[in-house]
Structure formats: structure tokens, C-alpha cells
Design an enzyme around this catalytic site. Structure first.
Site, PDB file in Angstrom:
ATOM      1  N   GLU A 195      -7.132   9.986 -15.272  1.00 21.12           N
ATOM      2  CA  GLU A 195      -7.467  10.141 -13.628  1.00 21.12           C
ATOM      3  C   GLU A 195      -6.736  11.219 -13.364  1.00 21.12           C
ATOM      4  O   GLU A 195      -6.996  12.209 -12.502  1.00 21.12           O
ATOM      5  CB  GLU A 195      -7.054   8.895 -12.785  1.00 21.12           C
ATOM      6  CG  GLU A 195      -7.668   9.110 -11.551  1.00 21.12           C
ATOM      7  CD  GLU A 195      -8.457   7.992 -10.886  1.00 21.12           C
ATOM      8  OE1 GLU A 195      -8.962   7.143 -11.566  1.00 21.12           O
ATOM      9  OE2 GLU A 195      -8.778   7.979  -9.861  1.00 21.12           O
ATOM     10  N   GLU A 226       0.832  -1.150  -0.058  1.00 20.57           N
ATOM     11  CA  GLU A 226       0.005  -0.036  -0.124  1.00 20.57           C
ATOM     12  C   GLU A 226       0.800   1.268  -0.082  1.00 20.57           C
ATOM     13  O   GLU A 226       1.750   1.356   0.593  1.00 20.57           O
ATOM     14  CB  GLU A 226      -1.023  -0.111   1.150  1.00 20.57           C
ATOM     15  CG  GLU A 226      -2.311   0.324   1.197  1.00 20.57           C
ATOM     16  CD  GLU A 226      -3.085  -0.556  -0.027  1.00 20.57           C
ATOM     17  OE1 GLU A 226      -3.106  -0.158  -1.263  1.00 20.57           O
ATOM     18  OE2 GLU A 226      -3.401  -1.748   0.441  1.00 20.57           O
ATOM     19  N   LEU A 267     -12.697   0.364  -3.471  1.00 19.84           N
ATOM     20  CA  LEU A 267     -12.491  -0.805  -4.380  1.00 19.84           C
ATOM     21  C   LEU A 267     -12.355  -0.545  -5.852  1.00 19.84           C
ATOM     22  O   LEU A 267     -12.505  -1.401  -6.619  1.00 19.84           O
ATOM     23  CB  LEU A 267     -13.603  -1.786  -4.177  1.00 19.84           C
ATOM     24  CG  LEU A 267     -13.898  -2.278  -2.668  1.00 19.84           C
ATOM     25  CD1 LEU A 267     -15.326  -3.068  -2.671  1.00 19.84           C
ATOM     26  CD2 LEU A 267     -12.678  -3.093  -2.201  1.00 19.84           C
ATOM     27  N   SER A 268     -11.776   0.762  -6.202  1.00 20.74           N
ATOM     28  CA  SER A 268     -11.265   1.169  -7.299  1.00 20.74           C
ATOM     29  C   SER A 268     -12.609   1.201  -8.343  1.00 20.74           C
ATOM     30  O   SER A 268     -12.301   0.866  -9.567  1.00 20.74           O
ATOM     31  CB  SER A 268     -10.402   0.185  -7.803  1.00 20.74           C
ATOM     32  OG  SER A 268      -9.126   0.448  -7.226  1.00 20.74           O
ATOM     33  N   SER A 269     -13.470   1.647  -8.123  1.00 21.30           N
ATOM     34  CA  SER A 269     -14.801   1.893  -9.226  1.00 21.30           C
ATOM     35  C   SER A 269     -14.458   2.988  -9.923  1.00 21.30           C
ATOM     36  O   SER A 269     -14.646   2.714 -11.265  1.00 21.30           O
ATOM     37  CB  SER A 269     -15.931   2.567  -8.375  1.00 21.30           C
ATOM     38  OG  SER A 269     -15.755   3.725  -7.538  1.00 21.30           O
ATOM     39  N   GLY A 314     -17.329   4.545  -3.553  1.00 16.68           N
ATOM     40  CA  GLY A 314     -16.347   5.270  -2.533  1.00 16.68           C
ATOM     41  C   GLY A 314     -15.906   4.179  -1.333  1.00 16.68           C
ATOM     42  O   GLY A 314     -15.712   4.500  -0.107  1.00 16.68           O
ATOM     43  N   ALA A 315     -15.535   2.945  -1.687  1.00 15.20           N
ATOM     44  CA  ALA A 315     -15.419   1.800  -0.799  1.00 15.20           C
ATOM     45  C   ALA A 315     -13.806   1.683  -0.831  1.00 15.20           C
ATOM     46  O   ALA A 315     -13.337   0.717  -0.300  1.00 15.20           O
ATOM     47  CB  ALA A 315     -16.178   0.417  -0.944  1.00 15.20           C
ATOM     48  N   ASP A 349      -4.347   0.535  -9.391  1.00 16.23           N
ATOM     49  CA  ASP A 349      -5.790   0.237  -9.529  1.00 16.23           C
ATOM     50  C   ASP A 349      -6.090   0.021 -11.041  1.00 16.23           C
ATOM     51  O   ASP A 349      -6.723  -0.710 -11.379  1.00 16.23           O
ATOM     52  CB  ASP A 349      -6.643   1.236  -9.112  1.00 16.23           C
ATOM     53  CG  ASP A 349      -6.159   1.532  -7.497  1.00 16.23           C
ATOM     54  OD1 ASP A 349      -5.730   1.004  -6.882  1.00 16.23           O
ATOM     55  OD2 ASP A 349      -6.741   2.834  -7.309  1.00 16.23           O
ATOM     56  N   ASP A 397       3.023   2.094  -4.820  1.00 15.23           N
ATOM     57  CA  ASP A 397       2.910   2.304  -6.364  1.00 15.23           C
ATOM     58  C   ASP A 397       3.818   3.481  -6.703  1.00 15.23           C
ATOM     59  O   ASP A 397       4.396   3.718  -7.674  1.00 15.23           O
ATOM     60  CB  ASP A 397       1.587   2.116  -6.756  1.00 15.23           C
ATOM     61  CG  ASP A 397       0.545   3.102  -6.510  1.00 15.23           C
ATOM     62  OD1 ASP A 397       0.732   3.649  -5.635  1.00 15.23           O
ATOM     63  OD2 ASP A 397      -0.592   2.984  -7.122  1.00 15.23           O
TER      64      ASP A 397
HETATM   65  C1  GLA Z   1      -5.308   4.448  -4.021  1.00 14.37           C
HETATM   66  C2  GLA Z   1      -4.516   4.757  -5.389  1.00 14.37           C
HETATM   67  C3  GLA Z   1      -3.467   3.727  -5.724  1.00 14.37           C
HETATM   68  C4  GLA Z   1      -2.531   3.742  -4.512  1.00 14.37           C
HETATM   69  C5  GLA Z   1      -3.447   3.054  -3.353  1.00 14.37           C
HETATM   70  C6  GLA Z   1      -2.678   2.920  -2.194  1.00 14.37           C
HETATM   71  O1  GLA Z   1      -5.926   3.189  -4.427  1.00 14.37           O
HETATM   72  O2  GLA Z   1      -5.444   4.944  -6.596  1.00 14.37           O
HETATM   73  O3  GLA Z   1      -2.788   4.061  -6.755  1.00 14.37           O
HETATM   74  O4  GLA Z   1      -1.640   4.309  -4.449  1.00 14.37           O
HETATM   75  O5  GLA Z   1      -4.471   4.188  -3.060  1.00 14.37           O
HETATM   76  O6  GLA Z   1      -1.710   1.775  -2.154  1.00 14.37           O
END
Ligand code: GLA
Length: 389
Positions: A166, A31, A128-130, A125-126, A178, A34
């Protein structure tokens, strides 16, 4: 699939030319590594964003443009080349769609004028990369629709374009994890991504065969100050790399950490660096265990990652800390917050037949603390973006 397909048909009166889907993700470990050129290990969820797409109404229209209907918001938006070429001109969820058109055009691709209908079951908004799922689904759809095959736009170059949508259009300073997860993941595998070289290894992660499950706990904690805190962490890491004279914190090896910490001016900076360096190390250790099929043994690494996010990177909130502690008390092998932080989801590695018990323990702990009840699901690693119809 049907919702996007039928929505298209109803909205535009013709069937779509095709239907594409891209998943949300959880990050198993790695975490805030990246954007430090480090390592991450996400896997794709069964929850997906589905885009039904077809050409714009009449080829002879005055100006090429894009019409997009979203089932989730119930809105239809339209934008032309002028808005697509001006970052920020389209806002809200439509900004992610326009951002993909912008990133593709800016990279020299001819993007076909199109109509889209979008449906999604990726929770919003959770954490989970929506938004990445939306970008990845739109990118895959528009590339296919425009005949931009993987020969002209290879899969390993697509995440950077979605990330650019983004960063550059929607103005969110995220890293590349993501979008990479949504585009490059494979079913049954976690995606070990080197965020500098963009090399990937699809690491077998067959939870079902091992009698295991990943329990995802959506804490539903309100995200507080997420974007400002995220940008602040990113800036602190970049500043620290500068002070240490390295291109990125990825270049500080685990055994060089004590010496690096000695050279940093203050305690918060030292803790930010310690998180990133130890987290990169934990990702590699996790991958080594998974390569030899020792899935249960990754539990302590997940829990150590959480402690590092809580104490060193300082991106957790009480709701996620309570969920992790309760999941461990309920018998999880390991548990950690996943995603950018300040709320969002916790994942716990559990025996498949213990998932309900662990969930009940977390639910009881939430009730004790007076937190609103969390929601739960179990997830197996699924496929990345693909054409599904
Ligand atoms: C979000 C960002 C990612 C990453 C994470 C943390 O999801 O979109 O690029 O930095 O936080 O690991």
C-alpha cells in the site's frame, strides 16, 4: 466463497487450486496511533474479501504474469513482472494486487504466476479497510499457492508486507493497523497490537455472552480531502516527535504530557500531540477493562476518544459527530468514529436488544439534519485471513 470460486471456474474454465479470505475491520479504539508507534485495538468483521486462485494457464508461457478478475468492478486485468516490479505501474484496485506481488518479490520470495478471481462484501470507501482485506487475501493466497508457508513467512511478518504494498506500490501512506487486523485477528477477540514491537495480545471480547453488540453506522458521508489530511496529520505528528526529541509520539508518557505540551510551539501541534498521547492511554485502559471482562465500562473511553478526534485531532465531520451524539442519546454505552476519519463509520457499544432503538435514534437525527440516511449493521469479532477451501 461461492462467488469467487464460481467466478474463477467460469472465467478460466478450470476450478481454482484453493480459496482464501481476509476480513475488513473496525477499530474499537486507538486512532492515528499506529504510525506513531503506539497502540491499537481493532477487530475483524464478518465482511470479507475472497480470492479464488490457481496457477497461470500454461507453464511454458513467454513471461510469467498475473490475471485478476474482480466481481465488484467486472474488470479483468493482467500484468507481468515488468509492471509488478515498477511501483504505480498498475493503478486502481489492481494496484493493491500488483503491490502485493511487488512486496513479496522485493522481499526475496518467488511469487508464482497465477490467475485470481476476487469477490468481496467489505463495503468500499466506508473506512472498513477494504484495501487491506484485498491485500491480505491476495498475500495469503499467493503465499500458499507458492508454497511459502508460515515457516518462511511467519504470520507476524505478513502485515508489514501488505502495508508495504500500500505504501510503496499504491502510494498510500497508511500505518500497519488495518493489514494487521485483517491478517492477525481471532474470532471472539480484539487485537491489542503494539505497533512498534508488533507484539499482539488477543483480548477476549465476547460481546454475545455479555448481551452486547457493536452497532456499526456507515455515515455514507462523502470522504473529503482524506488522503491529504491524513498525510498532513502524519507529518505533524512526526514533526512534533522531532521537536520533543523522541523517536515517536509513543515515547511521550501520559504523565509527561503537560511538560511536553509546554515545549511545543503552537496550539494545533499541541492538540495533535495531546490526541495521540491520551489515545494511547485510552487503548491501554480499554484493554485493562476487557481483560477483566468489564466490557460495558469501556463506553466512556470510546466516547472520550471521539471527543479527542473531534476537538484535538480535528478529523471528524458533522455527519459522524451527529451519529455519535444520537447513538449516545439512544442509549449506547459509548460511541466513536472508527478509522482514518473525514467520514466513514461510527461504532456504538449497545445492549444487543437495543441496537434497533439506537439505530432508529441515529436515523431520526440524520433526517432532522437533512443528511442522507446512514446504513447499519451489528458486528461480532471474526477470524483473520485464512484458507477457506
Ligand atoms: C487508516 C489507516 C491506518 C490508521 C487509521 C487511523 O485506517 O490505514 O493505518 O492510521 O487510518 O487510525
Amino acid at each position: 466463497m461461492r462467488r469467487a470460486h464460481d467466478g474463477f471456474q467460469q472465467r478460466y474454465g478450470v476450478p481454482p487450486a484453493g480459496v482464501w479470505a481476509a476480513p475488513g475491520r473496525v477499530n474499537l479504539i486507538g486512532e492515528h496511533t499506529d504510525y506513531n508507534d503506539g497502540f491499537v485495538l481493532p477487530f475483524a468483521l464478518p465482511h470479507r474479501t475472497v480470492v479464488a486462485a490457481g496457477p497461470a494457464k500454461a507453464a511454458g508461457e513467454a513471461e510469467p504474469g498475473w490475471t485478476v478478475w474482480s466481481e465488484q468492478s467486472g474488470e479483468e486485468i493482467a500484468f507481468g513482472v515488468a509492471e509488478a516490479d515498477r511501483p504505480g505501474a498498475v493503478d486502481g484496485w489492481g494496484g493493491y494486487v500488483a503491490g502485493v506481488v511487488w512486496a513479496l518479490r522485493d522481499a526475496g520470495y518467488a511469487v508464482p504466476a497465477a490467475r485470481l478471481a476476487i469477490a468481496s462484501d467489505v463495503p468500499l470507501g466506508a473506512g472498513l479497510s477494504s484495501s487491506a482485506a484485498l491485500e491480505a487475501a491476495v498475500l495469503t493466497a499467493l503465499a500458499d499457492l507458492g508454497g511459502i508457508g508460515t515457516d518462511r513467512l511467519p504470520v507476524d511478518r505478513r502485515p508489514a508486507l501488505a502495508q508495504r504494498a500500500e505504501n510503496g506500490y499504491a502510494g498510500v501512506p497508511c500505518g500497519i493497523m488495518d493489514q494487521s487486523a485483517s491478517i492477525r485477528c481471532r474470532a471472539g477477540h480484539a487485537l491489542f497490537l503494539d505497533c512498534r514491537s508488533l507484539d499482539v495480545e488477543h483480548v477476549p471480547f465476547d460481546l454475545a455472552e455479555a448481551g452486547l453488540a457493536v452497532l456499526v453506522i456507515d455515515t455514507r458521508a462523502p470522504h473529503r480531502h482524506v488522503s491529504g489530511e491524513y498525510a498532513a496529520r502524519r507529518a505533524a505528528c512526526e514533526r512534533a516527535a522531532g521537536l520533543l526529541g523522541v523517536p515517536a509520539l509513543r515515547d511521550v508518557p501520559a504523565d509527561g504530557l503537560p511538560a511536553a505540551l509546554d515545549r511545543l510551539p503552537d496550539d494545533p501541534t499541541r492538540r495533535r500531540v495531546r490526541h495521540v498521547v491520551t489515545e494511547n492511554h485510552r487503548v491501554r485502559e480499554t484493554v485493562a477493562l476487557l481483560r477483566s471482562g468489564r466490557i460495558r465500562e469501556i463506553g466512556p473511553l470510546l466516547t472520550a476518544s471521539h471527543a479527542s478526534m473531534r476537538d484535538d485531532f480535528e478529523i471528524t465531520v458533522p455527519e459522524v459527530d451527529v451519529a455519535v451524539t444520537a447513538a449516545l442519546a439512544g442509549g449506547a454505552y459509548g460511541a466513536r468514529m472508527t478509522g482514518g476519519g473525514f467520514g466513514g463509520c461510527v461504532l456504538a457499544l449497545v445492549d444487543a436488544d437495543a441496537a434497533d432503538r439506537v439505530a432508529a435514534t441515529v436515523g431520526a437525527a440524520y433526517a432532522n439534519h437533512g443528511f442522507p440516511p446512514p446504513t447499519f449493521f451489528t458486528a461480532l469479532p471474526c477470524a483473520g485471513a485464512e484458507r477457506i477451501h
